[in-house]
Motif scaffolding. Structure first.
Motif, PDB file in Angstrom:
ATOM      1  N   LEU A 295       0.839  -1.205   0.000  1.00 37.16           N
ATOM      2  CA  LEU A 295       0.000   0.000   0.000  1.00 37.16           C
ATOM      3  C   LEU A 295       0.876   1.258   0.000  1.00 37.16           C
ATOM      4  O   LEU A 295       1.187   1.802   1.042  1.00 37.16           O
ATOM      5  N   PRO A 296       1.181   1.767  -1.214  1.00 33.94           N
ATOM      6  CA  PRO A 296       0.999   1.140  -2.526  1.00 33.94           C
ATOM      7  C   PRO A 296       2.270   0.413  -2.939  1.00 33.94           C
ATOM      8  O   PRO A 296       3.282   0.451  -2.239  1.00 33.94           O
ATOM      9  N   ALA A 297       2.240  -0.210  -4.114  1.00 31.94           N
ATOM     10  CA  ALA A 297       3.420  -0.864  -4.669  1.00 31.94           C
ATOM     11  C   ALA A 297       4.231   0.139  -5.483  1.00 31.94           C
ATOM     12  O   ALA A 297       3.676   1.062  -6.096  1.00 31.94           O
ATOM     13  N   ILE A 298       5.550  -0.030  -5.468  1.00 37.64           N
ATOM     14  CA  ILE A 298       6.445   0.820  -6.262  1.00 37.64           C
ATOM     15  C   ILE A 298       7.322  -0.085  -7.130  1.00 37.64           C
ATOM     16  O   ILE A 298       7.365  -1.297  -6.943  1.00 37.64           O
ATOM     17  N   LEU A 299       8.030   0.527  -8.078  1.00 39.02           N
ATOM     18  CA  LEU A 299       8.815  -0.246  -9.038  1.00 39.02           C
ATOM     19  C   LEU A 299       9.828  -1.145  -8.352  1.00 39.02           C
ATOM     20  O   LEU A 299      10.090  -2.274  -8.782  1.00 39.02           O
ATOM     21  N   GLU A 300      10.411  -0.655  -7.245  1.00 39.33           N
ATOM     22  CA  GLU A 300      11.446  -1.423  -6.542  1.00 39.33           C
ATOM     23  C   GLU A 300      10.894  -2.672  -5.863  1.00 39.33           C
ATOM     24  O   GLU A 300      11.672  -3.528  -5.403  1.00 39.33           O
ATOM     25  N   ASP A 301       9.589  -2.813  -5.789  1.00 40.45           N
ATOM     26  CA  ASP A 301       8.990  -4.003  -5.171  1.00 40.45           C
ATOM     27  C   ASP A 301       9.030  -5.218  -6.089  1.00 40.45           C
ATOM     28  O   ASP A 301       8.724  -6.334  -5.644  1.00 40.45           O
ATOM     29  N   SER A 302       9.380  -5.018  -7.348  1.00 38.04           N
ATOM     30  CA  SER A 302       9.445  -6.150  -8.273  1.00 38.04           C
ATOM     31  C   SER A 302      10.425  -7.194  -7.739  1.00 38.04           C
ATOM     32  O   SER A 302      11.488  -6.867  -7.216  1.00 38.04           O
ATOM     33  N   GLY A 303      10.063  -8.447  -7.886  1.00 38.60           N
ATOM     34  CA  GLY A 303      10.934  -9.523  -7.427  1.00 38.60           C
ATOM     35  C   GLY A 303      10.152 -10.782  -7.136  1.00 38.60           C
ATOM     36  O   GLY A 303       8.999 -10.939  -7.552  1.00 38.60           O
ATOM     37  N   VAL A 304      10.782 -11.683  -6.416  1.00 38.96           N
ATOM     38  CA  VAL A 304      10.172 -12.967  -6.059  1.00 38.96           C
ATOM     39  C   VAL A 304       9.885 -12.971  -4.563  1.00 38.96           C
ATOM     40  O   VAL A 304      10.784 -12.717  -3.752  1.00 38.96           O
ATOM     41  N   TYR A 305       8.651 -13.251  -4.201  1.00 36.40           N
ATOM     42  CA  TYR A 305       8.244 -13.319  -2.800  1.00 36.40           C
ATOM     43  C   TYR A 305       7.927 -14.765  -2.447  1.00 36.40           C
ATOM     44  O   TYR A 305       7.326 -15.491  -3.246  1.00 36.40           O
ATOM     45  N   VAL A 306       8.356 -15.162  -1.269  1.00 34.95           N
ATOM     46  CA  VAL A 306       8.222 -16.550  -0.843  1.00 34.95           C
ATOM     47  C   VAL A 306       7.316 -16.616   0.376  1.00 34.95           C
ATOM     48  O   VAL A 306       7.559 -15.944   1.382  1.00 34.95           O
ATOM     49  N   CYS A 307       6.243 -17.386   0.267  1.00 33.28           N
ATOM     50  CA  CYS A 307       5.398 -17.654   1.426  1.00 33.28           C
ATOM     51  C   CYS A 307       5.685 -19.072   1.904  1.00 33.28           C
ATOM     52  O   CYS A 307       5.828 -19.990   1.100  1.00 33.28           O
ATOM     53  N   THR A 308       5.778 -19.213   3.208  1.00 37.39           N
ATOM     54  CA  THR A 308       6.146 -20.498   3.810  1.00 37.39           C
ATOM     55  C   THR A 308       5.051 -20.958   4.746  1.00 37.39           C
ATOM     56  O   THR A 308       4.618 -20.211   5.625  1.00 37.39           O
ATOM     57  N   ARG A 309       4.579 -22.169   4.533  1.00 43.13           N
ATOM     58  CA  ARG A 309       3.609 -22.807   5.421  1.00 43.13           C
ATOM     59  C   ARG A 309       4.338 -23.923   6.165  1.00 43.13           C
ATOM     60  O   ARG A 309       4.997 -24.749   5.544  1.00 43.13           O
TER      61      ARG A 309
END
Length: 387
Positions: free
Chosen positions: A98-112
């Motif tokens: 909130l909000p997203a910016i260009l630098e947020d591009s990438g790979v996000y990992v969620c772990t259960r």
């Protein structure tokens, strides 16, 4: 000799430390999967990523309790919950920007995870400038000279109460005249209804929605690329997914890449959908079934028929990065092919950075020890000369 021996031992210890750190970075979870959907979003707008749930057959999360953590690939710093300074924050199985910016591009990992098992999923996110909205448009298809509707996609995370949903629609940046003979907008609906679709209605449509949150009003924008199809071509298959010619994956990870085909009102039985590798049947190239076709699914959405056949990777290997994969959809009236490639996911450099102090310490210790060895040899030589 003692100095040389110590340097060799020091280098071996440093290499072992690097290797140990690398192993730890890749063995945190026994199950790593790359999510098939690549999120493309606009700069300056709210974004929500969802950790895939057990409803996806290729993700084996059914035995896990809902203990979910998030981090960005290349950083082991967990993304925490909401506070006053947070622009990015985690809430259960969702990650909010909130909000997203260009630098947020990438790979996000969620772990259960639970006490005995851990599974993680990599989710790709790309943020683009608003001027590139048409490049990430959602493809939708309507038949000419019939009624139809365009759907504003991926809004439900922002609209828990759909009755208050209000959208503004635009065609090629021009506001759509609502509730006239051509277009009908229903309050609380994500659809723009077209009473009669003409070939000239093809183009880019934009839907916009306001999203108030903690005193700030954000704007959410979705762009739809509408294609119109003549009635007599309604039984020719149209591949609507994947939408990109490349898909990223990490070495050793699991991955599922679905091919989704639109067949209109045609019967599912009349259309064949299959995957090829280098223009050859998958089972002939991958005889051990490491890469294989998954279960065919026959889907009905909004009264229209779709077929989905996934390409399943049990473990992505380097050879896959040099293989041409193609989805082929065909029946007696026509066919369509969609080539795609798998590229290697960028490896995070966090563990290299973390080991810099260790390597520097190893070099310093080795230097001190070599200096002492040479000084001791020099002292012995001087003593011998005096005797």
């Amino acid at each position: 000799m003692c100095g040389l021996f110590f340097v060799l031992m020091t280098c071996m210890m440093c290499a072992s430390a690097f290797r140990l750190q690398q192993v730890k970075s890749t063995e945190n979870c026994s199950d790593h999967t790359v999510f098939f959907k690549h999120y493309y979003e606009l700069h300056g707008e709210p974004v929500v990523l969802k950790c895939p749930s057990p409803r996806y057959k290729h993700l084996e999360f059914s035995a896990l309790t809902p203990n979910i953590t998030w981090y960005k690939n290349g950083s082991k710093t967990m993304i925490s919950g909401r506070n006053e300074d947070s622009r990015i924050w985690a809430k259960g199985d969702t990650l909010w920007f909130l909000p997203a910016i260009l630098e947020d591009s990438g790979v996000y990992v969620c772990t259960r995870r639970n006490s005995t098992y851990c599974a993680e999923v990599s989710i790709h996110l790309t943020i683009v400038e608003k001027t590139a909205a048409q490049e990430i448009a959602y493809l939708q298809v309507l038949f000419t000279f019939t009624s139809g509707k365009i759907v504003c996609p991926d809004l439900w995370d922002f609209t828990p109460n759909s009755t208050s949903l209000e959208l503004k629609w635009y065609k090629d940046a021009v506001p759509v005249e609502e509730n006239n003979e051509k277009f009908v907008v229903l309050k609380g609906s994500t659809s723009l209804i077209m009473t009669s679709v003409l070939p000239t209605d093809a183009g880019y449509y934009t839907c916009k929605m306001s999203f108030p949150f903690e005193g700030v009003i954000y704007e959410i924008t979705r762009t739809i690329h509408l294609e119109t199809v003549e009635q007599e071509k309604r039984i020719t298959p149209i591949i609507v997914y994947p939408t990109r010619k490349t898909t990223s994956a990490a070495l050793g990870s699991k991955m599922t890449l679905p091919c989704k085909v639109f067949i209109g009102l045609s019967s599912h039985a009349y259309t064949d959908v299959e995957w090829l590798a280098n223009d050859t049947a998958i089972d002939r190239v991958y005889k051990q079934s490491r890469v294989r076709e998954g279960e065919r699914q026959e889907i009905v959405e909004n009264g229209e028929n779709f077929i989905e056949v996934p390409l399943v990777f049990d473990s992505v290997k380097e050879v896959d990065f040099y293989t041409d994969f193609t989805c082929l959809a065909q029946n007696i009236y026509g066919y369509q092919v969609l080539p795609t490639r798998v590229k290697q996911e960028a490896v995070g450099l966090s563990w290299y950075i973390a080991m810099i102090p260790v390597a520097l310490a190893c070099v310093i210790v080795a230097g001190i020890y070599i200096h002492k060895c040479w000084r001791r040899r020099a002292d012995k030589g001087y003593t011998a000369a005096r005797v």
